[in-house]
Motif scaffolding. Structure first.
Motif, PDB file in Angstrom:
ATOM      1  N   LYS A 195       0.841  -1.188   0.000  1.00  0.00           N
ATOM      2  CA  LYS A 195       0.000   0.000   0.000  1.00  0.00           C
ATOM      3  C   LYS A 195       0.878   1.240   0.000  1.00  0.00           C
ATOM      4  N   GLU A 203       2.017   1.330  -5.025  1.00  0.00           N
ATOM      5  CA  GLU A 203       1.429   0.732  -6.211  1.00  0.00           C
ATOM      6  C   GLU A 203       2.116   1.270  -7.455  1.00  0.00           C
ATOM      7  N   TRP A 251       0.910   2.260 -10.154  1.00  0.00           N
ATOM      8  CA  TRP A 251       0.262   3.372 -10.844  1.00  0.00           C
ATOM      9  C   TRP A 251       0.553   4.706 -10.172  1.00  0.00           C
ATOM     10  N   ARG A 252       1.208   4.664  -9.018  1.00  0.00           N
ATOM     11  CA  ARG A 252       1.554   5.932  -8.368  1.00  0.00           C
ATOM     12  C   ARG A 252       2.784   6.527  -9.032  1.00  0.00           C
ATOM     13  N   ASP A 311     -13.594   3.064   1.130  1.00  0.00           N
ATOM     14  CA  ASP A 311     -12.286   2.943   0.470  1.00  0.00           C
ATOM     15  C   ASP A 311     -11.626   4.307   0.292  1.00  0.00           C
ATOM     16  N   ASN A 317      -7.879   5.673   1.377  1.00  0.00           N
ATOM     17  CA  ASN A 317      -6.954   6.060   0.287  1.00  0.00           C
ATOM     18  C   ASN A 317      -7.321   7.444  -0.218  1.00  0.00           C
ATOM     19  N   ASN A 318      -7.233   8.422   0.646  1.00  0.00           N
ATOM     20  CA  ASN A 318      -7.682   9.773   0.289  1.00  0.00           C
ATOM     21  C   ASN A 318      -6.554  10.529  -0.395  1.00  0.00           C
ATOM     22  N   ASP A 319      -6.311  10.243  -1.663  1.00  0.00           N
ATOM     23  CA  ASP A 319      -5.326  10.961  -2.454  1.00  0.00           C
ATOM     24  C   ASP A 319      -5.772  10.965  -3.911  1.00  0.00           C
ATOM     25  N   GLU A 366      -4.152  10.290  -6.764  1.00  0.00           N
ATOM     26  CA  GLU A 366      -3.768   9.178  -7.634  1.00  0.00           C
ATOM     27  C   GLU A 366      -4.742   8.009  -7.489  1.00  0.00           C
ATOM     28  N   TRP A 367      -5.132   7.715  -6.246  1.00  0.00           N
ATOM     29  CA  TRP A 367      -6.057   6.599  -6.029  1.00  0.00           C
ATOM     30  C   TRP A 367      -7.407   6.879  -6.672  1.00  0.00           C
ATOM     31  N   VAL A 405      -7.381   6.444 -10.449  1.00  0.00           N
ATOM     32  CA  VAL A 405      -7.413   5.055 -10.896  1.00  0.00           C
ATOM     33  C   VAL A 405      -8.806   4.459 -10.701  1.00  0.00           C
ATOM     34  N   HIS A 406      -9.498   4.844  -9.616  1.00  0.00           N
ATOM     35  CA  HIS A 406     -10.819   4.298  -9.300  1.00  0.00           C
ATOM     36  C   HIS A 406     -11.929   5.277  -9.707  1.00  0.00           C
TER      37      HIS A 406
END
Length: 423
Positions: free
Chosen positions: A125, A128, A130-131, A174, A178-180, A182-183, A186-187
């Motif tokens: 975590k 990733e 994708w970051r 979620d 994952n409060n950013d 980049e996340w 992706v989602h």
């Protein structure tokens, strides 16, 4: 000066080297040139001929020229050394070929670079692939192709316009972990699906709210819902997104000077609210004036049994306890001292210190998700509607409300004059 010409050697025949004639006894030879005979069966290292050694009587220029080896001697010596060296083994030949291939510059391969499967690459975590800035330890020319995750499947519970789907709660949970940016990028599919689910629910809830309060207009969800992005310019919390969906209803939508109904959907944090939050100086002055002169109107609204049960923690039928519970719910920004223009001994000093006039009702996740959610939320809003009507009559009074206030003020002035005349 031109370079003096050197003497040429005799040409060698196929059978071997030619023999020179022996010198006569009467003459003393100045130079002797003995060539080594070469045969096909034996090989030997040739010796340098004394023919190239300079005579003592020659000049310096001649000696320097003769000291240099001729091209013929170099060719002859290299040919003989090649014949005299033993044949190399097969292993040595293969090694020589390998080294020669390594020394050659490699040609750059053309075409698409090779791809690496993402399924075989596991990351922790925060690391990733994708970051941005995360190293994948790839060889030159390799790339990683990451498939964007698809939105969650609805499962056994279909999406409907008048309900909050369980997947919406899962997405918000979620997002909290994952409060950013980049996340969320992706989602994005999950976010759009959850936002669409909430917008359709707001549209259906608006119809229910209009049934409870006729002053609320029918507006599209974009004029009622709040954005998920947080304003972090002056906040110590750097997280860029809210972890809930929310909407507000008033006579002018989510904005304007009127009192609002407020609905927030959040895992273990959903609630329904009503009131005025942080009013400006002019409406705040009107509210304090009403608290000073006609506090009984607000107290009559707060004493309603349903409001005490749902919004004031189930406090008993006691006016002082009800006012205390209401002030405790709005104590976040309340003044510590008396406001300007009012005395500290005012009987309604606790209400005068307030800067917010709100009430709320917390809801469990089971009360929000599913088919019963819209019914439960509209029920609470109906309980709060008298409180909203009272605040609007003070802050933005209608013509009828303003005429009633004038009559009340005239009656209060007549009572004061009567008391003074009796005294």
């Amino acid at each position: 000066m031109g370079r003096p010409k050197t003497k040429q050697l005799a040409s060698v025949s196929n059978g071997g080297s030619e023999k020179r004639s022996a010198p006569s006894a009467t003459t003393t030879p100045t130079r002797q040139s003995k060539r080594v005979k070469t045969s096909s069966s034996t090989t030997s290292t040739p010796k340098k001929s004394p023919y190239f050694e300079p005579e003592s009587s020659q000049s310096e220029a001649e000696s320097e020229i003769e000291n240099e080896a001729s091209g013929y001697e170099d060719e002859d010596q290299s040919a003989v050394s090649a014949m005299s060296s033993p044949p190399e083994s097969e292993e040595e030949i293969e090694e020589a070929e390998d080294t020669s291939e390594d020394e050659k510059p490699r040609k750059r391969k053309r075409g698409r670079p090779s791809a690496v499967s993402v399924a075989s690459v596991k990351s922790e975590k925060g690391k990733e692939l994708w970051r941005p800035g995360v190293k994948a330890d790839l060889a030159p020319g390799e790339q990683v192709f990451i498939k964007l995750p698809k939105a969650r499947q609805p499962g056994k519970t279909p999406y409907t316009d008048d309900t909050i789907h369980p997947n919406t709660m899962l997405f918000l949970a979620d997002l909290k972990e994952n409060n950013d940016r980049e996340w969320l990028k992706v989602h994005d599919a999950d976010y759009r699906q959850s936002k669409k689910d909430f917008d359709s629910f707001v549209e259906c809830l608006t119809e229910k709210i209009i049934e409870k309060d006729e002053t609320i207009p029918e507006l599209p969800p974009k004029d009622l819902t709040f954005r998920i992005y947080r304003d972090i310019r002056f906040s110590p919390d750097p997280t860029p997104y809210k972890t809930h969906f929310s909407a507000a209803w008033s006579r002018t939508g989510r904005k304007g000077p009127y009192a609002h109904y407020y609905v927030q959907v959040q895992p273990k944090g959903s609630f329904v609210g009503a009131g005025i939050w942080h009013p400006e100086a002019e409406p705040l002055g009107l509210l304090r004036r009403a608290m000073d002169r006609k506090a009984h109107k607000l107290k009559a609204v707060l004493m309603d049994p349903l409001i005490r049960k749902e919004c004031l923690g189930g406090v008993g039928n006691d006016e002082k306890k009800v006012v205390k519970a209401f002030c405790a719910g709005n104590a976040e920004n309340a003044l510590k001292n008396k406001p300007k223009g009012y005395g500290a001994d005012n009987p309604n000093i606790d209400l005068l210190r307030l800067r917010n006039f709100t009430m709320g009702c917390k809801l469990k996740d089971e009360e929000v998700v599913g088919t019963k959610g819209i019914t439960r939320i509209s029920e609470v809003i109906g309980i709060m509607s008298p409180f909203i009507a009272y605040l609007n009559s003070v802050v933005m009074p209608d013509e009828e409300d303003s005429s009633d206030e004038d009559e009340d003020e005239d009656g209060a002035e007549e009572e004061e004059e009567a008391e003074q005349s009796d005294a």
